[in-house]
Design a protein around this motif. Structure first.
Motif, mmCIF file in Angstrom:
data_model
loop_
_atom_site.group_PDB
_atom_site.id
_atom_site.type_symbol
_atom_site.label_atom_id
_atom_site.label_comp_id
_atom_site.label_asym_id
_atom_site.label_seq_id
_atom_site.Cartn_x
_atom_site.Cartn_y
_atom_site.Cartn_z
ATOM 1 N N VAL A 134 -3.961 -9.638 1.374
ATOM 2 C CA VAL A 134 -4.275 -9.753 -0.058
ATOM 3 C C VAL A 134 -4.236 -8.376 -0.720
ATOM 4 O O VAL A 134 -3.555 -8.153 -1.719
ATOM 5 N N TYR A 135 -4.933 -7.400 -0.116
ATOM 6 C CA TYR A 135 -4.994 -6.062 -0.731
ATOM 7 C C TYR A 135 -3.608 -5.418 -0.749
ATOM 8 O O TYR A 135 -3.218 -4.776 -1.724
ATOM 9 N N ARG A 136 -2.822 -5.645 0.317
ATOM 10 C CA ARG A 136 -1.495 -5.009 0.368
ATOM 11 C C ARG A 136 -0.503 -5.670 -0.577
ATOM 12 O O ARG A 136 0.607 -5.175 -0.768
ATOM 13 N N SER A 137 -0.919 -6.769 -1.219
ATOM 14 C CA SER A 137 -0.012 -7.418 -2.185
ATOM 15 C C SER A 137 -0.230 -6.852 -3.587
ATOM 16 O O SER A 137 0.387 -7.288 -4.548
ATOM 17 N N ILE A 138 -1.151 -5.883 -3.681
ATOM 18 C CA ILE A 138 -1.497 -5.317 -4.990
ATOM 19 C C ILE A 138 -0.792 -3.974 -5.185
ATOM 20 O O ILE A 138 -0.751 -3.147 -4.257
ATOM 21 N N LYS A 139 -0.276 -3.768 -6.402
ATOM 22 C CA LYS A 139 0.464 -2.524 -6.691
ATOM 23 C C LYS A 139 -0.394 -1.294 -6.394
ATOM 24 O O LYS A 139 -1.550 -1.239 -6.786
ATOM 25 N N GLY A 140 0.179 -0.350 -5.629
ATOM 26 C CA GLY A 140 -0.548 0.879 -5.268
ATOM 27 C C GLY A 140 -1.227 0.762 -3.927
ATOM 28 O O GLY A 140 -1.510 1.764 -3.268
ATOM 29 N N LEU A 141 -1.484 -0.489 -3.488
ATOM 30 C CA LEU A 141 -2.201 -0.689 -2.219
ATOM 31 C C LEU A 141 -1.277 -1.219 -1.125
ATOM 32 O O LEU A 141 -1.750 -1.682 -0.079
ATOM 33 N N GLU A 142 0.014 -1.115 -1.359
ATOM 34 C CA GLU A 142 0.972 -1.731 -0.428
ATOM 35 C C GLU A 142 0.773 -1.271 1.026
ATOM 36 O O GLU A 142 0.985 -2.028 1.964
ATOM 37 N N ASN A 143 0.345 -0.038 1.222
ATOM 38 C CA ASN A 143 0.149 0.478 2.593
ATOM 39 C C ASN A 143 -1.307 0.834 2.845
ATOM 40 O O ASN A 143 -1.620 1.743 3.619
ATOM 41 N N CYS A 144 -2.172 0.096 2.199
ATOM 42 C CA CYS A 144 -3.585 0.528 2.228
ATOM 43 C C CYS A 144 -4.201 0.362 3.614
ATOM 44 O O CYS A 144 -3.821 -0.514 4.390
#
Ligand SMILES: Cc1cc2nc3c(=O)[nH]c(=O)nc-3n(C[C@H](O)[C@H](O)[C@H](O)COP(=O)(O)OP(=O)(O)OC[C@H]3O[C@@H](n4cnc5c(N)ncnc54)[C@H](O)[C@@H]3O)c2cc1C
Length: 624
Positions: free
Chosen positions: A321-331
């Motif tokens: 879910v978090y990696r689907s958000i802009k800026g968090l792709e490689n979080c």
């Protein structure tokens, strides 16, 4: 007696309660399961925001600590809603969480009359209807004249991340187990509530490229009336804004069955106004994206708080879910999001002083009363601390009315109406919000803090001087007439304001939407030099004079109803009262006619019957 007052809990409520009691000279002991939980911020790294900023300012005006503590430990400060009217201007500051907690602990440790101790309270001793002692998990009993319970989200807490359930308090801290049973044995009704928090993400794994940036105000406004902008100026850290995507929503919908909120694993009532991302995707299915704030948790940490993404989805799903958000792709997630369920009490069994109606000397404050939020907790803690001291000294309790402060609205709502879900303060809850602005909290409440003995004389006199300066300047300004000179009309034209052909009162010009008191300095030669805070008040009080006066009239009516006290032992089986009203009034035993009128199920007709009955009773008593 070992102590005058014992405070159970070192959270936002416990800290204010213990400081208030000790500063009023009572020998006070604060007990907490872990001293590392002192003023801990298990959720958002901020203090204030819409209506919560008002609470912090009121806490400061009454002599509490939260405002001063955040002024020392904030990393970004912003006045919100400045495009709207002053009633909803709200200060919000990002806190350095670790520093906030450390500084509050330092204050507690250096306060006279106050001891802090790490221990879990497992039982209470009640004798003859009054609390007399607490017992800890070490089997040690501490005697006290009053006990204030501020146990937050710890009572029988359990934390849920997907199928994983841990029997802990926030952040893996030890939960409180035995105290819920002890409260149950005393006949205290417990409710089950739930709240949640988002994941924390390593700053180094975020791509800030292309994200909106949110800076703090160039000139920060202090929360504490004892501070100036100069006192608190510092380098600020920005926040960033991004959004969920349809991809995010798709992953969530696919896995909703694994979210404890939707699988039925969570039984506690959720926070309506801090919904989880699962709830947002479900309840606002028409929305293509939801705003997400990336907020630093502190200066010396890489942990970032992802506001707007509270969740209890399983860890594997969370990462997608978090990696689907802009800026968090490689979080990289440092802490998973989770939901927490916990016991709290039904605050309808409390008096407006926050003392229990049936157990003398037992007070409750904070999340345990069904509220949600650091600010709501701190406000209740301060009031409970002051009132525990007043109770021991046989003094009248400090009650803030709904027309005097958001603290009054908060406590009155909780105690008079109770709550079926975590109660979060909002400006819409305050019917007199134009009077209860965050900018005038000191003018509204400083005197009450001084009379309660917690605000020093010097601080009180400063506010009285400010009050006089404001009144003097308003009187002076009311006497100023601006002549229709070329200069005046050039000034007005430059501001697209209608030119004048005859002399006009300065106060009339101030009311024009495009003008304000500060601007009009140019046309007001005799204006004295005044402090910024006085200028702010003069501008607001003159500009919104009509609205303020109208609301003051309404508040006077309200105050009249509140002043009509109702005897605590009145039997409401009164002829003419409807059955529902009789039951509700006998259960709630409201303190005033005003409070009676706010109980659900008590109609205006019932209130008229009650007024007639009380008047007859008074006449009979006075032999009229
Ligand atoms: C996961 C999570 C998410 C949250 N999300 C939000 C949100 O979105 N919005 C919001 O407004 N608020 C949120 N909150 C709530 C916010 O944290 C609380 O409102 C606030 O911390 C309440 O303060 P308090 O003083 O009442 O209790 P707490 O801060 O919870 O402190 C309780 C204290 O009591 C102590 N204690 C408990 N039991 C015992 C015992 N038996 N003996 C001795 N000590 C004891 C603990 O050690 C602790 O010191 C959230 C909290 C959590 C945990």
């Amino acid at each position: 007696m070992d102590y005058d007052i014992i405070v159970i809990g070192g959270g936002h409520a416990g800290c204010e309660a213990a400081l208030a009691a000790a500063r009023l000279g009572s020998k006070t002991l604060l007990l907490a399961i872990s001293l590392d939980s002192i003023a801990m911020m298990p959720c958002n790294p901020s203090i204030g925001g819409t209506s919560k900023g008002h609470l912090v300012r009121e806490i400061d005006a009454l002599g509490g600590e939260m405002g001063r503590n955040i002024d020392k430990t904030y990393i970004q400060s912003k006045m919100l809603n400045t495009a709207k009217g002053p009633a909803v201007y709200s200060l919000r500051a990002q806190a350095d969480k670790a520093r906030y907690s450390r500084e509050m602990k330092r204050i507690l440790e250096n306060t006279d009359n106050l001891h802090i101790r790490q221990a879990e309270v497992t039982d209470l001793t009640v004798t003859g209807g009054a609390v007399t002692a607490v017992v800890t998990d070490m089997g040690i009993q501490y005697q006290a004249g009053a006990v204030i319970i501020c146990t937050g989200t710890y009572l029988n807490a359990r934390c849920l991340t997907g199928e994983r359930i841990t029997l802990t308090g926030p952040n893996g801290m030890k939960r409180s187990e035995a105290l819920s049973d002890a409260l149950g044995r005393l006949g205290i009704k417990l409710l089950r509530f739930k709240t949640g928090t988002p994941a924390r993400i390593d700053r180094r794994s975020i791509n800030f490229e292309g994200l909106d940036i949110q800076e703090g105000d160039a000139e920060p406004t202090p929360f504490s009336f004892s501070n100036s902008a100069e006192d608190i100026g510092r380098q600020q850290i920005p926040c960033h804004i991004t959004y969920t995507s349809s991809g995010t929503h798709g992953i969530i919908k696919e896995n909703l069955h694994r979210s404890p909120m939707y699988s039925g694993a969570i039984k506690g009532a959720p926070t309506r106004y801090c919904p989880s991302i699962e709830d947002k995707v479900e309840r606002f299915a028409d929305k293509e994206r939801h705003q997400v704030f990336i907020e630093p948790e502190g200066e010396d940490t890489n942990e970032m708080y992802i506001q707007g993404m509270s969740s209890s989805l399983p860890a594997d799903v969370q990462l997608r879910v978090y990696r689907s958000i802009k800026g968090l792709e490689n979080c990289h997630i440092t802490r998973d999001a989770y939901a927490i369920e916990y016991d709290c009490i039904d605050a309808a069994f409390l008096k407006l002083s926050l003392e229990h109606k049936d157990i003398k000397g037992l007070f409750f404050a904070g999340q345990i009363n069904g509220s949600s939020g650091y600010e709501e907790a701190a406000a209740q803690g301060l009031i409970a601390g002051i009132n525990a001291v007043n109770m021991l000294r046989g003094k009248e309790p400090l009650i803030i009315r709904r027309d005097e402060g958001y603290i009054g609205v908060l406590i009155d709502d909780l105690v008079t109406k109770g709550t079926k879900e975590p109660y979060r303060m909002m400006t819409s809850r305050a019917e007199y919000r134009l009077l209860l602005r965050q900018d005038n909290a000191d003018l509204r409440l400083r005197e009450k803090g001084y009379q309660a003995g917690i605000v020093p004389h010097g601080t009180y006199m400063e506010t009285e001087k400010k009050r006089k300066d404001i009144a003097d300047e308003i009187t002076r300004a009311a006497g100023v007439t601006v002549p229709p000179t070329e200069k005046a009309n050039a000034f007005l034209a430059a501001r697209n304001s209608t030119p004048i052909s005859t002399g006009i009162k300065l106060t009339e010009l101030i009311k024009r939407p495009e003008l304000n008191y500060t601007d009009l300095k140019e046309l007001d030669g005799g204006r004295p030099a005044l402090p910024k805070a006085v200028i702010e008040q003069v501008n607001i009080q003159l500009k919104y004079e009509g609205y303020i006066q109208r609301q003051m009239k309404q508040a006077e009516q309200f105050a009249k109803m509140e002043s009509l006290r109702l005897p605590e032992d009145l039997d409401y089986n009164i002829e003419g009262l409807r059955l529902e009203a009789r039951q509700k009034l006998n259960d709630a035993r409201p303190g005033s006619l005003g409070a009676a009128s706010r109980i659900t199920g008590v109609s205006p007709a019932d209130i008229s019957v009650l007024m007639i009955y009380l008047e007859r009773r008074r006449r009979a008593k006075d032999g009229e």
